[in-house]
Enzyme design. Structure first.
Site, short mmCIF file in Angstrom:
data_model
loop_
_atom_site.label_atom_id
_atom_site.label_comp_id
_atom_site.label_asym_id
_atom_site.label_seq_id
_atom_site.Cartn_x
_atom_site.Cartn_y
_atom_site.Cartn_z
CG ASN A 161 -1.61 13.68 -4.94
OD1 ASN A 161 -0.88 13.97 -3.64
ND2 ASN A 161 -2.06 12.83 -5.19
CG ASP A 188 -2.65 13.74 -1.23
OD1 ASP A 188 -3.09 14.75 -2.28
OD2 ASP A 188 -3.50 13.00 -1.97
CG HIS A 189 1.54 10.22 0.25
ND1 HIS A 189 0.46 9.65 1.11
CD2 HIS A 189 1.57 9.78 -0.86
CE1 HIS A 189 0.14 9.35 0.67
NE2 HIS A 189 0.19 9.13 -0.64
NE ARG A 192 6.91 13.31 15.95
CZ ARG A 192 8.34 13.39 16.46
NH1 ARG A 192 8.31 14.70 16.40
NH2 ARG A 192 9.58 12.51 16.14
CG HIS A 250 -7.57 12.34 -2.44
ND1 HIS A 250 -7.89 11.25 -2.38
CD2 HIS A 250 -9.23 12.50 -1.68
CE1 HIS A 250 -8.85 10.02 -2.71
NE2 HIS A 250 -9.82 11.36 -2.12
NE ARG A 253 -8.25 8.98 1.86
CZ ARG A 253 -8.57 7.98 0.69
NH1 ARG A 253 -7.94 8.05 -0.36
NH2 ARG A 253 -9.07 6.71 0.25
NE ARG A 311 -6.86 8.52 4.51
CZ ARG A 311 -6.98 7.00 3.99
NH1 ARG A 311 -6.21 6.13 3.69
NH2 ARG A 311 -7.67 6.13 4.56
CG HIS A 312 -3.13 13.00 3.06
ND1 HIS A 312 -4.19 13.02 1.94
CD2 HIS A 312 -3.48 11.76 2.53
CE1 HIS A 312 -4.69 12.14 1.40
NE2 HIS A 312 -4.14 11.57 1.16
CD GLU A 347 -6.10 12.97 -6.65
OE1 GLU A 347 -5.92 12.35 -5.67
OE2 GLU A 347 -5.11 12.70 -7.49
CB THR A 389 -3.71 4.83 -2.24
OG1 THR A 389 -3.49 6.03 -2.85
CG2 THR A 389 -3.02 3.49 -2.40
CB THR A 390 -7.31 6.19 -4.59
OG1 THR A 390 -7.96 6.95 -4.23
CG2 THR A 390 -8.91 6.03 -5.86
CD GLU A 415 -6.05 11.27 -12.58
OE1 GLU A 415 -5.93 12.06 -12.47
OE2 GLU A 415 -4.79 10.43 -11.58
CG HIS A 441 -3.12 4.78 -8.05
ND1 HIS A 441 -2.73 3.93 -7.04
CD2 HIS A 441 -3.82 5.89 -7.06
CE1 HIS A 441 -2.94 4.15 -5.89
NE2 HIS A 441 -3.41 4.62 -5.51
N GLY A 442 0.60 4.81 -8.78
CA GLY A 442 1.82 4.00 -8.61
C GLY A 442 2.45 4.02 -9.81
N GLY A 444 2.44 11.35 -7.38
CA GLY A 444 2.40 11.91 -5.87
C GLY A 444 3.77 11.64 -5.00
CG HIS A 445 4.69 6.55 -2.93
ND1 HIS A 445 5.07 6.22 -3.09
CD2 HIS A 445 4.22 7.50 -0.93
CE1 HIS A 445 5.66 5.53 -1.16
NE2 HIS A 445 4.73 6.38 -1.02
N1 PXP Z 1 -3.95 10.53 -9.31
C1 PXP Z 1 -5.65 9.89 -9.10
C2 PXP Z 1 -6.63 10.43 -9.64
C3 PXP Z 1 -5.05 9.37 -7.99
O1 PXP Z 1 -6.37 9.31 -6.15
C4 PXP Z 1 -3.45 9.34 -7.45
C5 PXP Z 1 -3.35 9.17 -5.45
O2 PXP Z 1 -4.14 10.03 -4.54
C6 PXP Z 1 -2.84 9.93 -7.91
C7 PXP Z 1 -2.83 10.37 -9.04
C8 PXP Z 1 -1.44 9.80 -7.78
O3 PXP Z 1 -1.10 8.18 -7.27
P1 PXP Z 1 0.43 8.28 -6.50
O4 PXP Z 1 0.46 9.17 -4.61
O5 PXP Z 1 0.66 6.58 -6.23
O6 PXP Z 1 1.00 8.85 -7.62
#
Ligand code: PXP
Length: 245
Positions: free
Chosen positions: A8, A10-11, A19, A44, A46, A50-51, A71, A101-102, A152, A192-193, A214-215
């Site tokens: 992922n 996104d970040h 910026r 994702h 959104r 935001r990203h 997503e 976050t979600t 998921e 997630h996480g 992702g993160h």
């Molecule tokens: N899966 C889903 C459905 C999510 O919404 C997210 C966060 O956007 C992730 C995975 C990835 O989560 P993380 O960035 O905490 O790894």
């Protein structure tokens, strides 16, 4: 066989949007991720943008060589965009504007009528549909009833658990949900996480065939890349010193 890895990005876009600049580019990061072995790119889009921006999705659709997983919230606006860009998979997620976050999974039981219409529209557009749900057997059964291709499992509570007991209880819920879903014929992903210290117990669950992370990956990329990035800038300054005016 190892779980497929959806990266992922996104970040990467979060840093760019801080910026409102052209870089870092989540598309470039996606190509590097694919080169390193990612099996899927996940973004994702959104509602508040935001990203990830719509243009990122458009370009990713053209350049991603593995698979693109979008997503998104189950809204009319997002369904229109999904049908326009045709990602390989849409993962339907709940979305609240003020959240960082979600925060939780979709309530498939309560939202079944609306979700059914959205799933039908996406499936008619030849898009694979996955539902992001908490590890809860009622939600798994409801996802199956709605004829989603996959679920998921939200691993947020597992990732945030503070005690050994809380963590093993949550892992058990994830395992039970994964097994029940696979038995019903659903594809099973999780995410997630997840990070480098907590991913292994989840990745060991046989029924979980895909992880979306992702993160932690973006955070590690920052740290592993910092030394080279600073060295490159120091080299430029040295070059400039040779021709100081
Ligand atoms: N899966 C889903 C459905 C999510 O919404 C997210 C966060 O956007 C992730 C995975 C990835 O989560 P993380 O960035 O905490 O790894």
């Amino acid at each position: 066989m190892r779980s497929r890895l959806g990266v992922n990005v996104d970040h990467v876009a979060t840093v760019r949007q801080a910026r409102k600049a052209a870089y870092p580019d989540p598309v470039e990061a996606s190509l590097l991720a694919e080169r390193a072995g990612a099996d899927q790119i996940t973004v994702h889009l959104r509602e508040d943008r935001r990203h990830i921006q719509e243009r990122d999705v458009e370009v990713l659709r053209r350049v991603v060589k593995t698979e693109l997983n979008l997503e998104m919230a189950a809204t009319t606006e997002m369904v229109t965009l999904a049908l326009k860009y045709s990602p390989d998979t849409v993962t339907l997620v709940p979305e609240r504007r003020e959240e960082i976050t979600t925060e939780g999974g979709l309530d498939v039981v309560a939202g079944k009528d609306h979700l059914q219409r959205v799933i039908r529209l996406l499936k008619d557009g030849n898009i694979r549909v996955s539902l992001f749900i908490d590890p809860d057997l009622d939600q798994v059964r409801a996802a199956h009833k709605l004829d989603a291709h996959a679920i998921e499992i939200h691993t947020g509570r597992y990732s945030e658990s503070r005690s050994f007991k809380e963590r093993s209880d949550e892992l058990m819920r994830i395992r039970d949900s994964a097994k029940a879903a696979a038995k019903l014929g659903l594809g099973v992903a999780a995410g997630h996480g997840l990070h480098y210290q907590n991913v292994i117990p989840v990745a060991r669950i046989a029924e979980i065939v895909e992880l979306n992370i992702g993160h932690s990956i973006v955070a590690r990329a920052l740290m592993t890349g910092m030394e080279a990035a600073v060295k490159d800038m120091v080299e430029l300054l040295k070059e400039a010193a040779l021709a100081k005016t």
